[in-house]
Scaffold this motif. Sequence first.
Motif, PDB file in Angstrom:
ATOM      1  N   GLU A  76       0.832  -1.203   0.000  1.00  0.00           N
ATOM      2  CA  GLU A  76       0.000   0.000   0.000  1.00  0.00           C
ATOM      3  C   GLU A  76       0.868   1.256   0.000  1.00  0.00           C
ATOM      4  O   GLU A  76       0.588   2.223  -0.715  1.00  0.00           O
ATOM      5  CB  GLU A  76      -0.916  -0.001   1.223  1.00  0.00           C
ATOM      6  N   GLU A  78       3.942   1.501  -1.164  1.00  0.00           N
ATOM      7  CA  GLU A  78       4.559   1.617  -2.481  1.00  0.00           C
ATOM      8  C   GLU A  78       3.561   2.154  -3.500  1.00  0.00           C
ATOM      9  O   GLU A  78       3.922   2.968  -4.360  1.00  0.00           O
ATOM     10  CB  GLU A  78       5.109   0.263  -2.930  1.00  0.00           C
ATOM     11  N   GLN A  79       2.308   1.718  -3.398  1.00  0.00           N
ATOM     12  CA  GLN A  79       1.277   2.207  -4.311  1.00  0.00           C
ATOM     13  C   GLN A  79       1.043   3.699  -4.093  1.00  0.00           C
ATOM     14  O   GLN A  79       0.959   4.471  -5.054  1.00  0.00           O
ATOM     15  CB  GLN A  79      -0.027   1.434  -4.097  1.00  0.00           C
ATOM     16  N   ARG A  80       0.954   4.115  -2.847  1.00  0.00           N
ATOM     17  CA  ARG A  80       0.758   5.546  -2.560  1.00  0.00           C
ATOM     18  C   ARG A  80       1.954   6.367  -3.030  1.00  0.00           C
ATOM     19  O   ARG A  80       1.784   7.483  -3.538  1.00  0.00           O
ATOM     20  CB  ARG A  80       0.540   5.764  -1.067  1.00  0.00           C
ATOM     21  N   LEU A  81       3.147   5.820  -2.865  1.00  0.00           N
ATOM     22  CA  LEU A  81       4.339   6.506  -3.326  1.00  0.00           C
ATOM     23  C   LEU A  81       4.303   6.669  -4.844  1.00  0.00           C
ATOM     24  O   LEU A  81       4.596   7.751  -5.367  1.00  0.00           O
ATOM     25  CB  LEU A  81       5.598   5.743  -2.907  1.00  0.00           C
ATOM     26  N   GLN A  82       3.918   5.605  -5.539  1.00  0.00           N
ATOM     27  CA  GLN A  82       3.830   5.681  -7.002  1.00  0.00           C
ATOM     28  C   GLN A  82       2.767   6.690  -7.425  1.00  0.00           C
ATOM     29  O   GLN A  82       2.972   7.458  -8.367  1.00  0.00           O
ATOM     30  CB  GLN A  82       3.523   4.299  -7.594  1.00  0.00           C
ATOM     31  N   GLU A  83       1.628   6.711  -6.724  1.00  0.00           N
ATOM     32  CA  GLU A  83       0.588   7.689  -7.031  1.00  0.00           C
ATOM     33  C   GLU A  83       1.097   9.115  -6.814  1.00  0.00           C
ATOM     34  O   GLU A  83       0.816  10.004  -7.618  1.00  0.00           O
ATOM     35  CB  GLU A  83      -0.651   7.434  -6.170  1.00  0.00           C
ATOM     36  N   LYS A  85       4.221  10.093  -6.960  1.00  0.00           N
ATOM     37  CA  LYS A  85       5.163  10.385  -8.043  1.00  0.00           C
ATOM     38  C   LYS A  85       4.420  10.742  -9.321  1.00  0.00           C
ATOM     39  O   LYS A  85       4.788  11.702 -10.014  1.00  0.00           O
ATOM     40  CB  LYS A  85       6.062   9.171  -8.305  1.00  0.00           C
ATOM     41  N   ASP A  86       3.372   9.972  -9.628  1.00  0.00           N
ATOM     42  CA  ASP A  86       2.589  10.249 -10.835  1.00  0.00           C
ATOM     43  C   ASP A  86       1.938  11.624 -10.767  1.00  0.00           C
ATOM     44  O   ASP A  86       1.919  12.365 -11.759  1.00  0.00           O
ATOM     45  CB  ASP A  86       1.525   9.170 -11.051  1.00  0.00           C
ATOM     46  N   GLN A  87       1.404  11.983  -9.592  1.00  0.00           N
ATOM     47  CA  GLN A  87       0.792  13.299  -9.428  1.00  0.00           C
ATOM     48  C   GLN A  87       1.833  14.413  -9.570  1.00  0.00           C
ATOM     49  O   GLN A  87       1.556  15.451 -10.171  1.00  0.00           O
ATOM     50  CB  GLN A  87       0.092  13.399  -8.081  1.00  0.00           C
TER      51      GLN A  87
END
Length: 141
Positions: A76, A78-83, A85-87
Amino acid sequence: MLRTGEVPEDDLDYLRSALAARTELTPAQIDSRVEQAVQQAQDLRAEAEQRLEDARAQAEEAMAAAETRAQELRAEAEQRLQEAKDQAIAAAEKARHAAIWSALFLAVSSLFAAVAAWMGAIKGGADRDAGRVWKGLTRRR
């Protein structure tokens, strides 16, 4: 007894002799009581071992559950971190587009201003050469 679960024969003989010295029981009754006491001790030992195994099993289950939860939380995060980064990338891209458009509009407006100034300079130079002078909103010749 604690390690193997068995009582050595020497200890059984000692128990029989101690019981015979303190009571007036027959040898059969003494053997029965000693066997009964040994059986109770063995049953208690078996119960303690079972409880220990149950506690170990519960501890292993708890560790497995904790590891599973930790993996879920890690995924979770890592997913939030990727989100995030995408933002951040999307925001930077939007800012880049805004800067490009601003620069384009600034260049176009500067070009129009330069053309207007050039045309004004030509007109003003022609008026100066012709001797026409502007005074306020009226023109004198």
